[in-house]
Motif scaffolding. Structure first.
Motif, mmCIF file in Angstrom:
data_model
loop_
_atom_site.group_PDB
_atom_site.id
_atom_site.type_symbol
_atom_site.label_atom_id
_atom_site.label_comp_id
_atom_site.label_asym_id
_atom_site.label_seq_id
_atom_site.Cartn_x
_atom_site.Cartn_y
_atom_site.Cartn_z
ATOM 1 N N ARG A 83 55.500 28.388 38.979
ATOM 2 C CA ARG A 83 54.465 27.897 39.893
ATOM 3 C C ARG A 83 53.625 29.023 40.500
ATOM 4 O O ARG A 83 52.688 28.758 41.239
ATOM 5 C CB ARG A 83 55.088 27.089 41.031
ATOM 6 N N GLY A 84 53.987 30.243 40.190
ATOM 7 C CA GLY A 84 53.288 31.387 40.760
ATOM 8 C C GLY A 84 52.312 32.003 39.773
ATOM 9 O O GLY A 84 52.592 32.135 38.575
ATOM 10 N N PHE A 85 51.144 32.391 40.301
ATOM 11 C CA PHE A 85 50.117 33.042 39.496
ATOM 12 C C PHE A 85 49.697 34.333 40.185
ATOM 13 O O PHE A 85 49.672 34.418 41.413
ATOM 14 C CB PHE A 85 48.889 32.137 39.323
ATOM 15 N N GLU A 86 49.362 35.313 39.388
ATOM 16 C CA GLU A 86 48.861 36.587 39.889
ATOM 17 C C GLU A 86 47.438 36.757 39.382
ATOM 18 O O GLU A 86 47.207 36.806 38.171
ATOM 19 C CB GLU A 86 49.751 37.735 39.426
ATOM 20 N N ILE A 87 46.493 36.852 40.306
ATOM 21 C CA ILE A 87 45.079 36.899 39.965
ATOM 22 C C ILE A 87 44.541 38.277 40.322
ATOM 23 O O ILE A 87 44.746 38.753 41.442
ATOM 24 C CB ILE A 87 44.285 35.810 40.708
ATOM 25 N N VAL A 88 43.856 38.915 39.383
ATOM 26 C CA VAL A 88 43.201 40.198 39.618
ATOM 27 C C VAL A 88 41.704 39.925 39.718
ATOM 28 O O VAL A 88 41.072 39.495 38.756
ATOM 29 C CB VAL A 88 43.497 41.208 38.490
ATOM 30 N N ASP A 89 41.160 40.171 40.908
ATOM 31 C CA ASP A 89 39.746 39.905 41.176
ATOM 32 C C ASP A 89 39.084 41.190 41.660
ATOM 33 O O ASP A 89 39.327 41.623 42.781
ATOM 34 C CB ASP A 89 39.612 38.788 42.225
ATOM 35 N N ARG A 90 38.270 41.806 40.823
ATOM 36 C CA ARG A 90 37.523 43.019 41.154
ATOM 37 C C ARG A 90 38.421 44.109 41.737
ATOM 38 O O ARG A 90 38.142 44.698 42.775
ATOM 39 C CB ARG A 90 36.383 42.694 42.113
ATOM 40 N N GLY A 91 39.538 44.337 41.081
ATOM 41 C CA GLY A 91 40.443 45.411 41.470
ATOM 42 C C GLY A 91 41.484 45.010 42.496
ATOM 43 O O GLY A 91 42.390 45.797 42.768
ATOM 44 N N CYS A 92 41.389 43.818 43.087
ATOM 45 C CA CYS A 92 42.364 43.334 44.078
ATOM 46 C C CYS A 92 43.247 42.266 43.456
ATOM 47 O O CYS A 92 42.761 41.393 42.729
ATOM 48 C CB CYS A 92 41.655 42.776 45.311
ATOM 49 N N THR A 93 44.533 42.340 43.756
ATOM 50 C CA THR A 93 45.499 41.386 43.202
ATOM 51 C C THR A 93 45.860 40.354 44.263
ATOM 52 O O THR A 93 46.180 40.705 45.403
ATOM 53 C CB THR A 93 46.766 42.117 42.721
ATOM 54 N N HIS A 94 45.817 39.075 43.891
ATOM 55 C CA HIS A 94 46.153 37.973 44.794
ATOM 56 C C HIS A 94 47.174 37.075 44.115
ATOM 57 O O HIS A 94 47.152 36.900 42.883
ATOM 58 C CB HIS A 94 44.915 37.143 45.147
ATOM 59 N N SER A 95 48.069 36.502 44.924
ATOM 60 C CA SER A 95 49.065 35.550 44.428
ATOM 61 C C SER A 95 48.665 34.143 44.834
ATOM 62 O O SER A 95 48.209 33.912 45.957
ATOM 63 C CB SER A 95 50.450 35.883 44.986
ATOM 64 N N VAL A 96 48.837 33.190 43.912
ATOM 65 C CA VAL A 96 48.433 31.797 44.128
ATOM 66 C C VAL A 96 49.598 30.889 43.789
ATOM 67 O O VAL A 96 50.300 31.095 42.777
ATOM 68 C CB VAL A 96 47.208 31.431 43.251
ATOM 69 N N ASP A 97 49.830 29.885 44.652
ATOM 70 C CA ASP A 97 50.845 28.855 44.427
ATOM 71 C C ASP A 97 50.143 27.513 44.425
ATOM 72 O O ASP A 97 49.687 27.042 45.481
ATOM 73 C CB ASP A 97 51.919 28.916 45.506
ATOM 74 N N ILE A 98 50.040 26.873 43.275
ATOM 75 C CA ILE A 98 49.288 25.618 43.187
ATOM 76 C C ILE A 98 50.083 24.447 43.763
ATOM 77 O O ILE A 98 49.499 23.409 44.100
ATOM 78 C CB ILE A 98 48.889 25.324 41.726
#
Length: 201
Positions: A53-68
């Protein structure tokens, strides 16, 4: 003035309720516009999934975690707005979900209709109201509020007031501005000389 406010509120509620008829979907037009902007921004994100259920998103050099499942993102934009952020939209593309289905219920048409479901009822003119037997409501009595105490004591009407002599004319009972010899040429010099003579004598 109250009558004008009532008429204005009746018109405003009617216009806002008719505004929902212009919506293309069951989501408000402003929320739909923000979701569309986040869809465009999600194209720049790179995604990694942990197969649960966990996702790791890299957006313009920054890493974010998402739980849908909990509908949360480390950028906190999803929790604050109730609309999927670009990082959350990127996970929907990976799972082939529709972003509109994850919009909070406060942006739905049913919630909007429930907000403006109550109407302001019409009423007759005040002259047609029945006469009331209740006592008339009067305004409260005006009372003097506390203030800063005066530094100088207020003297009574029969109390003597200290008055000095003017150096211009040598008399009492008036100020420099109201002196009768103010506009008389040469009077100030003679009066001043006589006053000085009295002082030194």
């Amino acid at each position: 003035m109250l009558e004008e406010i009532k008429v204005k509120m009746i018109k405003r509620n009617g216009e806002l309720k008719q505004f929902s008829n212009t919506w293309i979907t069951d989501i408000s037009s402003m929320a739909l516009k923000i979701v569309q902007e986040n869809i465009d921004k999600s194209m720049q994100c790179n995604l990694s999934w942990n197969e649960e259920r966990g996702f790791e998103i890299v957006d313009r050099g920054c890493t974010h975690s998402v739980d849908i499942v909990s509908r949360s993102s480390s950028c906190r934009a999803w929790q604050l707005r109730g609309l999927p952020c670009p990082h959350g939209v990127a996970t929907f593309h990976h799972k082939e979900y529709e972003p509109i289905n994850f919009v909070d219920t406060c942006y739905h048409k049913d919630t909007y209709h429930n907000t403006y479901a109550h109407f302001i009822q019409s009423m007759n003119h005040m002259k047609m109201w029945p006469t009331s037997n209740n006592p008339t409501v009067k305004p409260p009595k005006v009372r003097k509020l506390p203030e800063r105490p005066h530094k100088i004591r207020r003297k009574k009407a029969d109390e003597s007031r200290k008055a000095g002599k003017l150096s211009k004319c040598g008399t009492q009972g008036h100020s420099k501005r109201s002196c009768p010899t103010r506009d008389q040429p040469g009077a100030s010099q003679s009066a001043g000389t006589s006053y000085q003579a009295q002082v030194f004598v």
